[in-house]
Design an enzyme around this catalytic site. Structure first.
Site, PDB file in Angstrom:
ATOM      1  CB  VAL A   1      49.120  45.543  40.474  1.00 53.53           C
ATOM      2  CG1 VAL A   1      49.530  45.072  39.087  1.00 53.53           C
ATOM      3  CG2 VAL A   1      49.388  44.446  41.503  1.00 53.53           C
TER       4      VAL A   1
ATOM      5  CB  VAL B   1      50.598  32.628  38.580  1.00 53.18           C
ATOM      6  CG1 VAL B   1      51.399  31.609  39.388  1.00 53.18           C
ATOM      7  CG2 VAL B   1      49.148  32.195  38.499  1.00 53.18           C
TER       8      VAL B   1
ATOM      9  N   GLY C   1      53.990  37.060  40.102  1.00 56.79           N
ATOM     10  CA  GLY C   1      54.151  38.377  39.467  1.00 56.79           C
ATOM     11  C   GLY C   1      55.317  38.560  38.508  1.00 56.79           C
TER      12      GLY C   1
ATOM     13  CB  ILE D   1      58.175  33.997  37.465  1.00 56.02           C
ATOM     14  CG1 ILE D   1      58.935  34.215  38.775  1.00 56.02           C
ATOM     15  CG2 ILE D   1      58.789  32.864  36.656  1.00 56.02           C
ATOM     16  CD1 ILE D   1      58.899  33.025  39.714  1.00 56.02           C
TER      17      ILE D   1
ATOM     18  CG  ASP E   1      48.079  34.420  47.200  1.00 56.74           C
ATOM     19  OD1 ASP E   1      47.574  35.370  46.600  1.00 56.74           O
ATOM     20  OD2 ASP E   1      49.247  34.007  46.974  1.00 56.74           O
TER      21      ASP E   1
ATOM     22  CE  LYS F   1      50.008  34.225  43.943  1.00 60.50           C
ATOM     23  NZ  LYS F   1      50.986  34.630  44.975  1.00 60.50           N
TER      24      LYS F   1
ATOM     25  N   GLY G   1      54.761  42.684  44.196  1.00 57.19           N
ATOM     26  CA  GLY G   1      55.325  44.030  44.262  1.00 57.19           C
ATOM     27  C   GLY G   1      54.921  44.830  43.048  1.00 57.19           C
TER      28      GLY G   1
HETATM   29  N1  LIG Z   1      50.101  43.252  45.084  1.00 56.36           N
HETATM   30  C1  LIG Z   1      50.799  42.429  44.308  1.00 56.36           C
HETATM   31  O1  LIG Z   1      52.024  42.411  44.356  1.00 56.36           O
HETATM   32  C2  LIG Z   1      50.087  41.514  43.353  1.00 56.36           C
HETATM   33  C3  LIG Z   1      50.830  40.562  42.641  1.00 56.36           C
HETATM   34  C4  LIG Z   1      50.184  39.762  41.691  1.00 56.36           C
HETATM   35  C5  LIG Z   1      48.826  39.922  41.484  1.00 56.36           C
HETATM   36  N2  LIG Z   1      48.129  40.828  42.223  1.00 56.36           N
HETATM   37  C6  LIG Z   1      46.710  40.981  41.944  1.00 56.36           C
HETATM   38  O2  LIG Z   1      46.504  42.270  41.381  1.00 56.36           O
HETATM   39  C7  LIG Z   1      45.227  42.761  41.728  1.00 56.36           C
HETATM   40  C8  LIG Z   1      45.368  44.118  42.412  1.00 56.36           C
HETATM   41  O3  LIG Z   1      46.153  43.948  43.585  1.00 56.36           O
HETATM   42  P1  LIG Z   1      46.734  45.203  44.394  1.00 56.36           P
HETATM   43  O4  LIG Z   1      47.693  44.652  45.370  1.00 56.36           O
HETATM   44  O5  LIG Z   1      47.168  46.264  43.460  1.00 56.36           O
HETATM   45  O6  LIG Z   1      45.417  45.688  45.161  1.00 56.36           O
HETATM   46  P2  LIG Z   1      45.178  47.073  45.912  1.00 56.36           P
HETATM   47  O7  LIG Z   1      46.456  47.718  46.257  1.00 56.36           O
HETATM   48  O8  LIG Z   1      44.193  46.798  46.992  1.00 56.36           O
HETATM   49  O9  LIG Z   1      44.476  47.980  44.801  1.00 56.36           O
HETATM   50  C9  LIG Z   1      43.162  47.784  44.387  1.00 56.36           C
HETATM   51  C10 LIG Z   1      42.720  49.008  43.630  1.00 56.36           C
HETATM   52  O10 LIG Z   1      41.400  48.772  43.133  1.00 56.36           O
HETATM   53  C11 LIG Z   1      40.603  49.909  43.407  1.00 56.36           C
HETATM   54  N3  LIG Z   1      39.210  49.512  43.539  1.00 56.36           N
HETATM   55  C12 LIG Z   1      38.676  48.599  44.365  1.00 56.36           C
HETATM   56  N4  LIG Z   1      37.342  48.498  44.161  1.00 56.36           N
HETATM   57  C13 LIG Z   1      37.054  49.371  43.169  1.00 56.36           C
HETATM   58  C14 LIG Z   1      35.845  49.755  42.505  1.00 56.36           C
HETATM   59  N5  LIG Z   1      34.699  49.195  42.823  1.00 56.36           N
HETATM   60  N6  LIG Z   1      35.934  50.688  41.556  1.00 56.36           N
HETATM   61  C15 LIG Z   1      37.103  51.264  41.229  1.00 56.36           C
HETATM   62  N7  LIG Z   1      38.268  50.949  41.819  1.00 56.36           N
HETATM   63  C16 LIG Z   1      38.236  50.011  42.780  1.00 56.36           C
HETATM   64  C17 LIG Z   1      41.152  50.461  44.703  1.00 56.36           C
HETATM   65  O11 LIG Z   1      40.750  51.789  44.797  1.00 56.36           O
HETATM   66  P3  LIG Z   1      41.130  52.752  46.036  1.00 56.36           P
HETATM   67  O12 LIG Z   1      42.618  52.792  46.087  1.00 56.36           O
HETATM   68  O13 LIG Z   1      40.588  54.032  45.660  1.00 56.36           O
HETATM   69  O14 LIG Z   1      40.493  52.135  47.225  1.00 56.36           O
HETATM   70  C18 LIG Z   1      42.660  50.276  44.474  1.00 56.36           C
HETATM   71  O15 LIG Z   1      43.178  51.351  43.751  1.00 56.36           O
HETATM   72  C19 LIG Z   1      44.595  41.679  42.597  1.00 56.36           C
HETATM   73  O16 LIG Z   1      43.826  40.842  41.798  1.00 56.36           O
HETATM   74  C20 LIG Z   1      45.788  40.936  43.144  1.00 56.36           C
HETATM   75  O17 LIG Z   1      45.501  39.600  43.493  1.00 56.36           O
HETATM   76  C21 LIG Z   1      48.718  41.621  43.133  1.00 56.36           C
END
Ligand SMILES: NC(=O)c1ccc[n+]([C@@H]2O[C@H](COP(=O)([O-])OP(=O)(O)OC[C@H]3O[C@@H](n4cnc5c(N)ncnc54)[C@H](OP(=O)(O)O)[C@@H]3O)[C@@H](O)[C@H]2O)c1
Length: 459
Positions: free
Chosen positions: A39, A158, A160, A162, A227, A231, A328
């Protein structure tokens, strides 16, 4: 008359003295992004590539002042963003004097909570995509934010792509919502629709989804329904104005769904989806995340692959339906950037939205009630070692709980040592059904406990 440029913290009508007009860049709102994963990277890409439109729509630009992740040195930061501070220490982002909005994209409930609390303590607004934390503690965090006179926004948490928070908080907030149905987990929906499309088994589709990056290495949060539960907790809180926590929601995952179940569901002119449901009943609010049979004719049955959908039924406005990508980098990034724009506008105008979206009034009529009070027709799928008298014994267990059989379905199968068949029952309570299933559990011809799914009639 010159326009008045308000600074953060200014009250809108406190001082009507015109000030000199500042150049556009000087009026920018500073942003700090913590978490540069899926994200975070999508958010930065949109902030860079769409900067001109964003500035035009807002009347001022957003400037990324600082970015943070544990491996920040390896991250590609779009050149168009200039040279924001790069750090592995999130506190540097929160403390940065030019950061007015902190974007929490780390996930989880520990560091993320610290980030949000630290931002509020410094009077900085927060945008987050964190469903887990918001479902668990959103109401309390929002109360703290209001006390700290900051803005908070969580559209990306929730479905993403929408804009369902905006819909519930603004678009249809004048309605009195009776029912909300959602398909809120793209991974589950992808797996179910692939089982349906190809007749492949759950394990092989899950493996493919993991290889293709649709499912996590540890798929439990998705396929066991947790998950989607987070939501639904957020959406139900917004829709019904109640404090709802994940533990209020009956949750069942999709691991037991087989191609055979789709065969039988199709015979009934239904399909199977992981349905998130929040329904107002005369007794209170019924909340569930579970695989359910839904008519093939309903619009929700057409939601395939990694797409999400939400269907809301209100007392006055009747049915509205929302559809889009549930996850995404880019769809979720749009939600984050749109939240940033709204919060930046509120910072500029000095009129933050300081009413919590959670529990705006505890009306009481929407208190969650146990799923055992659910009343529905059910699909029961059995796998048995075939022998005479099986149906009679199962029928007796149902009759003992006053449950009427609606039909018995059996697709041709030659394996008498593992024979699947289905019984559908007329509407009954979940409690009666559970009691009947408990009676059946002792029957030695069952290869596994029966699979029970509600047949959703009101879709
Ligand atoms: N993925 C989706 O499509 C999606 C959709 C809706 C909502 N979300 C929500 O969005 C949030 C992020 O999801 P994501 O998929 O982007 O997760 P992700 O790809 O795992 O990214 C998490 C990021 O946080 C960083 N991080 C973790 N612990 C940290 C710390 N202590 N200090 C500094 N940076 C830290 C990680 O660093 P490193 O890369 O250096 O390890 C990484 O860059 C979550 O709450 C998720 O539920 C995600």
């Amino acid at each position: 008359m010159h326009p008045v440029n308000l600074e953060p913290g200014d009250q809108p009508f406190a001082d009507a003295t015109p000030r000199a007009v500042q150049p556009l860049a000087a009026q920018s709102v500073g942003v700090g992004v913590i978490g540069l994963g899926n994200v975070g990277s999508g958010t930065l890409a949109i902030l860079a590539e769409n900067a001109d439109q964003i500035a035009l729509k807002l009347g001022f630009p957003l400037r990324v002042e600082a970015v943070c992740s544990r491996s920040v040195a390896d991250k590609q930061i779009p050149a168009a963003l200039g040279s924001p501070v790069r750090t592995t220490n999130w506190r540097e982002v929160v403390d940065h004097p030019d950061v007015q909005i902190v974007v929490e994209l780390v996930g989880g409930t520990t560091v993320a909570r610290e980030i949000i609390e630290a931002a509020a303590a410094r009077g900085k607004s927060v945008v987050t995509a964190n469903k887990e934390l918001m479902a668990l503690s959103g109401a309390d965090l929002w109360d703290s934010a209001i006390a700290a006179r900051i803005n908070m926004a969580m559209e990306a948490s929730v479905a993403g792509g929408i804009p369902i928070h905006a819909v519930l908080r603004e678009g249809i907030s004048g309605d009195r919502i009776n029912t909300l149905y959602g398909i809120l987990n793209g991974t589950c929906n992808y797996i179910l629709t692939e089982i349906e499309r190809r007749g492949a088994g759950f394990d092989s589709v899950l493996r493919e989804a993991q290889e293709a990056g649709y499912a996590e290495a540890d798929p439990s949060a998705d396929v066991d329904g947790f998950d989607a539960r987070s939501k639904l907790a957020i959406l139900a809180a917004l829709a019904f104005g109640e404090r709802i926590v994940p533990a209020d929601i009956y949750t069942e995952g999709i691991r037991r769904i087989t191609p055979i179940d789709f065969g039988y569901a199709h015979m009934l002119r239904h399909t199977i989806r992981l349905i998130c449901a929040a329904r107002q009943t005369p007794d209170g609010l019924l909340l569930s995340v579970r695989p359910s049979l839904i008519p093939q004719s309903t619009i929700l049955a057409g939601v395939r692959g990694a797409y999400n959908a939400v269907w809301v039924r209100g007392k006055y406005g009747a049915d509205t339906f929302y559809y889009g990508r549930g996850a995404g980098p880019h769809p979720t990034g749009v939600a984050v950037v749109s939240d940033l724009m709204r919060v930046a506008r509120e910072i500029r105008s000095g009129s933050p939205e300081r009413v919590s979206p959670f529990a705006h009034a505890r009306l009481g009529e929407y208190l969650p009630i146990p799923i055992s009070l659910n009343r529905a027709a059910y699909y029961l799928r059995f796998r048995v070692k075939d022998r005479p008298g099986i149906i009679a014994q199962l029928a007796a267990a149902l009759a003992a709980e006053s449950i009427s059989i609606e039909g018995v379905l059996q697709l041709p199968d030659e394996d008498a040592s593992d024979l699947p068949f289905v019984i559908t029952v007329e509407p009954t309570t979940e409690q009666a059904l559970r009691d009947a299933l408990a009676r059946m559990a002792k029957m030695e011809f069952l290869i596994e406990p029966p699979l029970a799914m509600p047949i959703e009639a009101s879709l």
